[in-house]
Design an enzyme around this catalytic site. Structure first.
Site, PDB file in Angstrom:
ATOM      1  N   GLN A 251       0.958  -1.191   0.146  1.00 33.35           N
ATOM      2  CA  GLN A 251      -0.117   0.009  -0.119  1.00 33.35           C
ATOM      3  C   GLN A 251       0.789   1.265   0.043  1.00 33.35           C
ATOM      4  O   GLN A 251       0.507   2.360  -0.509  1.00 33.35           O
ATOM      5  CB  GLN A 251      -0.914   0.017   1.073  1.00 33.35           C
ATOM      6  CG  GLN A 251      -1.956  -1.081   1.220  1.00 33.35           C
ATOM      7  CD  GLN A 251      -2.710  -1.127   0.007  1.00 33.35           C
ATOM      8  OE1 GLN A 251      -3.391   0.009  -0.382  1.00 33.35           O
ATOM      9  NE2 GLN A 251      -2.981  -1.958  -1.069  1.00 33.35           N
ATOM     10  N   HIS A 254       1.527   3.382  -3.021  1.00 32.97           N
ATOM     11  CA  HIS A 254       0.596   4.420  -3.638  1.00 32.97           C
ATOM     12  C   HIS A 254       1.314   5.642  -4.132  1.00 32.97           C
ATOM     13  O   HIS A 254       0.969   6.317  -5.070  1.00 32.97           O
ATOM     14  CB  HIS A 254      -0.567   4.494  -2.721  1.00 32.97           C
ATOM     15  CG  HIS A 254      -1.765   3.487  -3.132  1.00 32.97           C
ATOM     16  ND1 HIS A 254      -2.569   3.686  -4.230  1.00 32.97           N
ATOM     17  CD2 HIS A 254      -2.283   2.258  -2.710  1.00 32.97           C
ATOM     18  CE1 HIS A 254      -3.396   2.673  -4.538  1.00 32.97           C
ATOM     19  NE2 HIS A 254      -3.183   2.018  -3.448  1.00 32.97           N
ATOM     20  N   GLU A 319      -7.908   3.754   6.952  1.00 32.05           N
ATOM     21  CA  GLU A 319      -8.916   3.160   5.720  1.00 32.05           C
ATOM     22  C   GLU A 319      -8.849   1.804   5.295  1.00 32.05           C
ATOM     23  O   GLU A 319      -9.892   1.210   5.279  1.00 32.05           O
ATOM     24  CB  GLU A 319      -8.180   4.106   4.399  1.00 32.05           C
ATOM     25  CG  GLU A 319      -8.835   3.576   3.157  1.00 32.05           C
ATOM     26  CD  GLU A 319      -7.921   4.146   2.036  1.00 32.05           C
ATOM     27  OE1 GLU A 319      -8.619   4.010   0.761  1.00 32.05           O
ATOM     28  OE2 GLU A 319      -6.728   4.311   1.968  1.00 32.05           O
ATOM     29  N   HIS A 320      -7.756   1.432   5.359  1.00 35.03           N
ATOM     30  CA  HIS A 320      -7.691  -0.154   5.251  1.00 35.03           C
ATOM     31  C   HIS A 320      -7.022  -0.901   6.591  1.00 35.03           C
ATOM     32  O   HIS A 320      -6.129  -0.221   6.987  1.00 35.03           O
ATOM     33  CB  HIS A 320      -6.544  -0.771   4.295  1.00 35.03           C
ATOM     34  CG  HIS A 320      -6.938  -0.057   2.828  1.00 35.03           C
ATOM     35  ND1 HIS A 320      -6.319   1.026   2.447  1.00 35.03           N
ATOM     36  CD2 HIS A 320      -7.938  -0.212   2.164  1.00 35.03           C
ATOM     37  CE1 HIS A 320      -6.777   1.216   1.190  1.00 35.03           C
ATOM     38  NE2 HIS A 320      -7.928   0.443   0.739  1.00 35.03           N
ATOM     39  N   ASP A 353      -8.759  -4.074  -3.237  1.00 36.00           N
ATOM     40  CA  ASP A 353      -8.608  -2.865  -4.160  1.00 36.00           C
ATOM     41  C   ASP A 353      -8.803  -3.241  -5.611  1.00 36.00           C
ATOM     42  O   ASP A 353      -9.191  -2.324  -6.425  1.00 36.00           O
ATOM     43  CB  ASP A 353      -6.937  -2.579  -4.288  1.00 36.00           C
ATOM     44  CG  ASP A 353      -6.654  -1.384  -3.191  1.00 36.00           C
ATOM     45  OD1 ASP A 353      -7.477  -0.999  -2.333  1.00 36.00           O
ATOM     46  OD2 ASP A 353      -5.454  -1.261  -3.046  1.00 36.00           O
ATOM     47  N   HIS A 413     -47.836  28.402  10.100  1.00 29.35           N
ATOM     48  CA  HIS A 413     -47.934  26.812  10.342  1.00 29.35           C
ATOM     49  C   HIS A 413     -49.206  26.455  11.117  1.00 29.35           C
ATOM     50  O   HIS A 413     -49.871  25.367  10.660  1.00 29.35           O
ATOM     51  CB  HIS A 413     -46.624  26.251  11.242  1.00 29.35           C
ATOM     52  CG  HIS A 413     -45.499  26.347  10.333  1.00 29.35           C
ATOM     53  ND1 HIS A 413     -44.913  27.611  10.224  1.00 29.35           N
ATOM     54  CD2 HIS A 413     -44.702  25.263  10.164  1.00 29.35           C
ATOM     55  CE1 HIS A 413     -43.530  27.210   9.516  1.00 29.35           C
ATOM     56  NE2 HIS A 413     -43.434  26.048   9.526  1.00 29.35           N
TER      57      HIS A 413
END
Length: 441
Positions: A251, A254, A319-320, A353, A413
């Site tokens: 990862q 990235h 995230e992961h 992914d 109202h």
């Protein structure tokens, strides 16, 4: 008490970088709003060295891209999209429209209504991330979105054949070879040649994420996103240094701003994993990106127990989260803050992914505390409705409403309620120019 064997970049350094990105994006979006296509073209030339009369690909160009892929390439894309489509359909089936008679004569309900138009960003400047087309376009189409627009930057000076094929096979209605802030701005604000969308989705770099954030409110977005994050939770029973190091770097590649964190109860495993990371960085083809990410944003944390690892993981809200311990289900049952869990050594973040079927567009920067990732429900609006079938029901609700409006001082109202009590309840309730509760007259 947990302790760090390795720390990443300070919060102050991240904040300074964010301020710079925010300023650039503000100026670019303002330019796109003011000058439309002309600004988009100038930005595309400046940042991607890419210019053409129309950034929308023609059907012939799309077919030309598809033709460049092998039969196995296309089969693999179709398999991945089938997994995403199947899981999205299962999710859609879980979202039922409802209609119920709550009291005699009163009907309440909701319908799950698809958006009219979605804009899907597919990153592709550094790597041609065709999987993002599966995750966004396929999911939007399963939700029933009639117009799905996709943008991806040029790859090595031209449209990426793999990305274009994935966009087309997923069912995109408009395919543009356009990247960065200019793509997000064009889809979100609209130009003379690109009609605006209602929702922007998909991952991207810091500038793409910030552009989506600044446009939120004018359009919907899937979530506030930042660089890819991964957290490996492991012990010596469920994992070994090679597995842990491989999954961290898988990862980290990235980009140089991608956090990769190891959390374990074993000091020995932690130290051996650090050593294994260094060994793999000598042979990994993407080591240039992965090393910068590991050195700047890599962390190694040693905790005393599984319970402490849960508490730390929930604070990180990654995230992961990949769990390779003697009892991965313990973390499934006890963790609350994560984008997606990957349980056991047999699975990994890369499966999620690319192909397994769950969506890979997930919350980062602690957004997992309050939202999940992209899914079919993001492309649906749950819209309520009501109807009253009998005079008696309208008058009964009206009397309650009238008294409640009097408590709040809302004369207009209140009269909405009173007129229906008069008409449908057959009671003499005059309008007095102020809230006059129905039961007081």
């Amino acid at each position: 008490m947990a302790f760090h064997l390795k720390l990443g970049t300070t919060t102050e350094a991240k904040a300074s970088r964010d301020r710079s990105v925010r300023h650039i994006v503000e100026e670019v979006l303002a330019d796109i709003e003011a000058r439309g296509d002309d600004a988009v073209r100038e930005l595309s030339i400046k940042y991607d060295q890419w210019d053409r009369e129309s950034y929308r690909l023609t059907p012939a160009e799309v077919q030309e891209c598809i033709a460049q892929l092998t039969a196995q390439d296309l089969k693999d894309i179709e398999f991945a999209q089938a997994q995403v489509r199947n899981f999205a359909r299962i999710q859609r089936q879980s979202l039922a429209d409802v209609e119920v008679e709550t009291v005699p004569g009163v009907i309440l309900g909701h319908r799950n209504v698809p958006l009219n138009a979605a804009g899907c960003y597919v990153p592709g400047g550094k790597y041609p991330l065709l999987a993002s087309a599966h995750m966004s376009v396929v999911t939007a189409k399963v939700a029933g979105v009639p117009r799905v627009v996709t943008c991806a930057p040029p790859f090595q000076g031209k449209p990426s054949p793999a990305i274009v094929a994935a966009q087309a096979l997923a069912g995109a209605d408009e395919i543009y070879c356009l990247g960065g802030i200019q793509a997000i701005g064009a889809m979100g604000l609209g130009t003379r040649t690109i009609a605006p969308v209602d929702m922007l989705v998909g991952p991207g770099n810091a500038f793409v994420a910030e552009a989506k954030r600044q446009l939120f409110g004018r359009v919907g977005i899937d979530l506030f996103a930042g660089p890819t994050e991964t957290l490996i939770i492991c012990d010596e029973i469920g994992c070994d240094p090679e597995l842990a190091a491989t999954d961290l770097l898988g990862q980290a590649e990235h980009g140089p701003d991608s956090p990769a964190v190891l959390l374990t109860t074993s000091t020995h495993l932690a130290r051996e994993t650090i050593a294994e990371v260094e060994r793999l960085l000598e042979i990994l083809p993407t080591a240039e990106h992965a090393r910068r990410a590991w050195e700047a944003h890599g962390e190694v944390i040693v905790a005393e127990s599984d319970a402490e690892m849960v508490a730390i993981a929930d604070r990180i809200a990654s995230e992961h989260v990949q769990v390779m311990t003697r009892d991965p289900d313990y973390f499934l049952e006890n963790m609350t803050n994560y984008g997606a869990l990957f349980l056991g050594a047999r699975t990994n973040v890369s499966y999620g992914d690319k192909v397994i079927g769950t969506n890979h567009t997930l919350p980062t920067r602690k957004a997992a505390r309050y939202t999940g990732g992209l899914w079919v429900g993001k492309f649906l609006k749950t819209c309520t409705y009501q109807k009253i079938l009998t005079d008696e029901a309208s008058a009964m609700i009206g009397e309650y409403c009238s008294r409640l409006c009097a408590l709040e001082g809302f004369a207009g109202h209140g009269e909405q309620a009173n007129i229906r009590v008069r008409r449908f309840g057959h009671r003499n309730v005059p309008y007095a120019g102020r809230v006059e509760p129905a039961d007081a007259i």
